[in-house]
Design an enzyme around this catalytic site. Structure first.
Site, PDB file in Angstrom:
ATOM      1  N   GLU A  55      47.409  25.597 -14.100  1.00 12.87           N
ATOM      2  CA  GLU A  55      47.641  26.727 -14.715  1.00 12.87           C
ATOM      3  C   GLU A  55      46.260  27.652 -14.951  1.00 12.87           C
ATOM      4  OE1 GLU A  55      49.004  28.220 -19.252  1.00 12.87           O
ATOM      5  OE2 GLU A  55      49.465  26.223 -18.614  1.00 12.87           O
ATOM      6  N   ASP A  57      45.366  30.940 -16.392  1.00 14.61           N
ATOM      7  CA  ASP A  57      45.644  32.126 -17.379  1.00 14.61           C
ATOM      8  C   ASP A  57      44.673  33.327 -17.079  1.00 14.61           C
ATOM      9  OD1 ASP A  57      47.592  30.644 -18.781  1.00 14.61           O
ATOM     10  OD2 ASP A  57      46.238  29.761 -20.243  1.00 14.61           O
ATOM     11  N   GLU A  60      45.002  36.244 -21.340  1.00 17.78           N
ATOM     12  CA  GLU A  60      45.375  35.815 -22.764  1.00 17.78           C
ATOM     13  C   GLU A  60      44.959  36.896 -23.557  1.00 17.78           C
ATOM     14  OE1 GLU A  60      46.018  31.009 -22.966  1.00 17.78           O
ATOM     15  OE2 GLU A  60      44.011  31.772 -22.548  1.00 17.78           O
ATOM     16  N   HIS A  71      43.310  26.146 -16.396  1.00 15.30           N
ATOM     17  CA  HIS A  71      43.790  24.750 -17.014  1.00 15.30           C
ATOM     18  C   HIS A  71      43.855  23.669 -15.818  1.00 15.30           C
ATOM     19  CE1 HIS A  71      44.709  26.085 -21.090  1.00 15.30           C
ATOM     20  NE2 HIS A  71      44.965  27.388 -20.432  1.00 15.30           N
TER      21      HIS A  71
END
Length: 137
Positions: A55, A57, A60, A71
């Site tokens: 993942e 991001d 955020e 991640h």
């Protein structure tokens, strides 16, 4: 705003999955969610398994802070997990799973750019105003 390593067809055509991504099947992320009901064409009605994948991001944020966070996972592609491999926090195994659930974020404020992003005209990006996000690849 984030990207995941989900199968582009959402698992359509695998096992008994005739629905595909258009109907929400095939989702995964680094938190290895257990509430995904179809994994590689197999039903997960009891939530006994999770599905993990990389993942990223890319944004955020709230009105006061922003970060981007990769991640990574030790597996490639959507991975059906059970037990310790899922890294379930409730079982005290958060840091034992195949994915880095916390990630390694970059937050400009922590790196010295205290006036980069925040509420008010004294910030480079004033979160009182509308923000447009554009991604291109």
């Amino acid at each position: 705003l984030y990207f995941i390593e989900m199968d582009e067809l959402g698992g359509k055509g695998k096992g008994n999955n005739d629905a595909g991504a258009k109907f929400g099947t095939g989702y995964c992320d680094a938190q290895c969610p257990h509430d995904i009901h179809w994994m590689h064409g197999v039903a997960n009605t009891d939530g006994g398994k999770g599905i993990c994948c990389f993942e990223m991001d890319i944004w955020e944020a709230n009105r006061m802070a922003t970060a981007f966070t990769p991640h990574p996972c030790a597996v490639d592609g959507p991975y059906v997990c059970e037990g310790t491999a899922c890294g379930d926090g409730d079982a005290g195994e958060r840091y034992m799973g195949v994915c880095d659930k916390d990630g390694c974020d970059f937050n400009a404020f922590r790196f010295g750019a205290q006036s980069h992003y925040g509420l008010g005209s004294n910030f480079d990006i004033d979160t009182n105003k509308p923000i447009t996000v554009v991604t291109q690849f």
